[in-house]
Write an enzyme that holds these catalytic residues in place. Structure first.
Site, mmCIF file in Angstrom:
data_model
loop_
_atom_site.group_PDB
_atom_site.id
_atom_site.type_symbol
_atom_site.label_atom_id
_atom_site.label_comp_id
_atom_site.label_asym_id
_atom_site.label_seq_id
_atom_site.Cartn_x
_atom_site.Cartn_y
_atom_site.Cartn_z
ATOM 1 C CB ALA A 36 -0.968 -0.007 1.181
ATOM 2 C CG LEU A 37 4.590 0.468 -1.719
ATOM 3 C CD1 LEU A 37 5.722 0.241 -2.713
ATOM 4 C CD2 LEU A 37 5.093 0.271 -0.297
ATOM 5 C CG HIS A 38 2.360 6.264 1.774
ATOM 6 N ND1 HIS A 38 3.564 6.751 2.243
ATOM 7 C CD2 HIS A 38 1.874 5.467 2.759
ATOM 8 C CE1 HIS A 38 3.763 6.303 3.471
ATOM 9 N NE2 HIS A 38 2.767 5.504 3.811
ATOM 10 C CG HIS A 41 5.933 3.011 1.759
ATOM 11 N ND1 HIS A 41 4.578 3.223 1.717
ATOM 12 C CD2 HIS A 41 6.165 2.264 2.857
ATOM 13 C CE1 HIS A 41 4.008 2.630 2.739
ATOM 14 N NE2 HIS A 41 4.942 2.041 3.462
ATOM 15 C CD GLU A 152 13.419 10.830 11.746
ATOM 16 O OE1 GLU A 152 14.552 10.931 12.195
ATOM 17 O OE2 GLU A 152 12.723 11.812 11.424
ATOM 18 C CE LYS A 153 2.378 7.702 10.381
ATOM 19 N NZ LYS A 153 2.119 6.420 10.997
#
Ligand code: PAF
Length: 288
Positions: A36-38, A41, A152-153
């Site tokens: 589910a890449l955004h 990523h 870091e999220k």
């Protein structure tokens, strides 16, 4: 299905490709994902590409880090779109193992953690870091990259992985990738796809509350008072709050009372409708 990027699912195939690169003297970067890449990523992939000659991304929705009743079944699975995004970003190989290969019949090993894994996310999701640490150890051992990039999220996860790599003498360098945000500051997350229009609007408040909390600490406010104010703001904005707190940025240990005396991280986990959001920000005073 033909994917727009070389893709392997067996560890032996992965190792054959990586060994070929090694034989040519190339360095290898790695970005583990659950798909589910955004853009967040993709920024990690771009960072790995800047550091290494070849980059592997993995896509595995890891059942071991979901508790019964969590969103394992609902987690978005978008393999073709993810492969297209990775190919466009310049990623060289997608490793998409099957659950039965990662956890074959008789699998009986789990990594156990203390230190930065304690509290915060673990209070709400006690199973979570053991599942993450076990799969990440397997992935690092399978890919054997020079550098692996973690966002870091998921700040607590980043510190857990750093500790794990140091404690288990893993040779991979663990690098942090900065959080990518929407225009209103909402941190990109695959789970943002669950937000309704109204929830999405409210979700933007989380970053504002954390940025204000960090600014208060940087201006010399008392840690406990600033934390209480941020907690109240979060309770007013969201349906429930798991934590809003400031911790030591290196260890996640509690801070000394009074003004900030070391580099810190403000962190929060809240629920908006049925979606759980986490986010964090650095907070340091000039004299730190
Ligand atoms: O951050 C994630 O997406 C996951 O926790 C990870 C590191 C890919 C392990 O499954």
């Amino acid at each position: 299905m033909t994917l727009p990027l070389p893709t392997v699912s067996a560890v032996s195939d992965l190792r054959a490709v990586v060994s070929g690169w090694r034989a040519q003297g190339l360095t290898v970067g790695f970005v583990p994902t659950m798909g589910a890449l955004h853009a967040g990523h993709i920024a990690l992939v771009t960072q790995a590409l800047a550091r290494c000659d070849r980059v592997v991304a993995s896509l595995f929705v890891n059942p071991a880090q979901f508790a019964p009743g969590e969103d394992f079944d609902a987690y978005p699975r978008t393999l073709e779109a993810d492969a297209a995004k990775l190919a466009q970003a310049g990623c060289h190989l997608l490793f998409a193992p099957r659950a039965r290969d990662m956890y074959p019949e008789g699998f009986a090993t789990t990594i156990s953690l203390t230190g930065p894994a304690e509290g915060l996310e673990s209070a709400a999701r006690p199973h979570f870091f053991a599942g993450v640490a076990t799969v990440v150890t397997k992935l690092l051992n399978q890919v054997r990259p020079d550098v692996a990039v973690f966002g870091e999220k998921d700040y607590q996860q980043l510190l857990v992985i750093r500790r794990l790599a140091a404690d288990l003498d893993l040779e991979t360098l663990i690098e942090a990738g900065e959080t990518v945000r929407e225009a209103d500051g909402l941190a990109l997350s695959s789970r943002n796809a669950y937000l309704s229009t109204d929830d999405r609007q409210r979700a933007g408040r989380l970053n504002v509350i954390l940025a204000d909390f960090a600014a208060q600490l940087e201006a010399g406010a008392d840690v406990a008072q600033a934390e209480a104010a941020a907690l109240n703001a979060a309770r007013a904005a969201f349906d429930s709050v798991d934590y809003v707190t400031a911790r030591c940025s290196e260890t996640l240990a509690a801070l000394a009372p009074g003004r900030l005396d070391r580099p810190a991280r403000v962190l929060a986990a809240v629920r908006v409708g049925t979606t759980r959001l986490i986010d964090n920000r650095p907070a340091s005073r000039c004299e730190d």
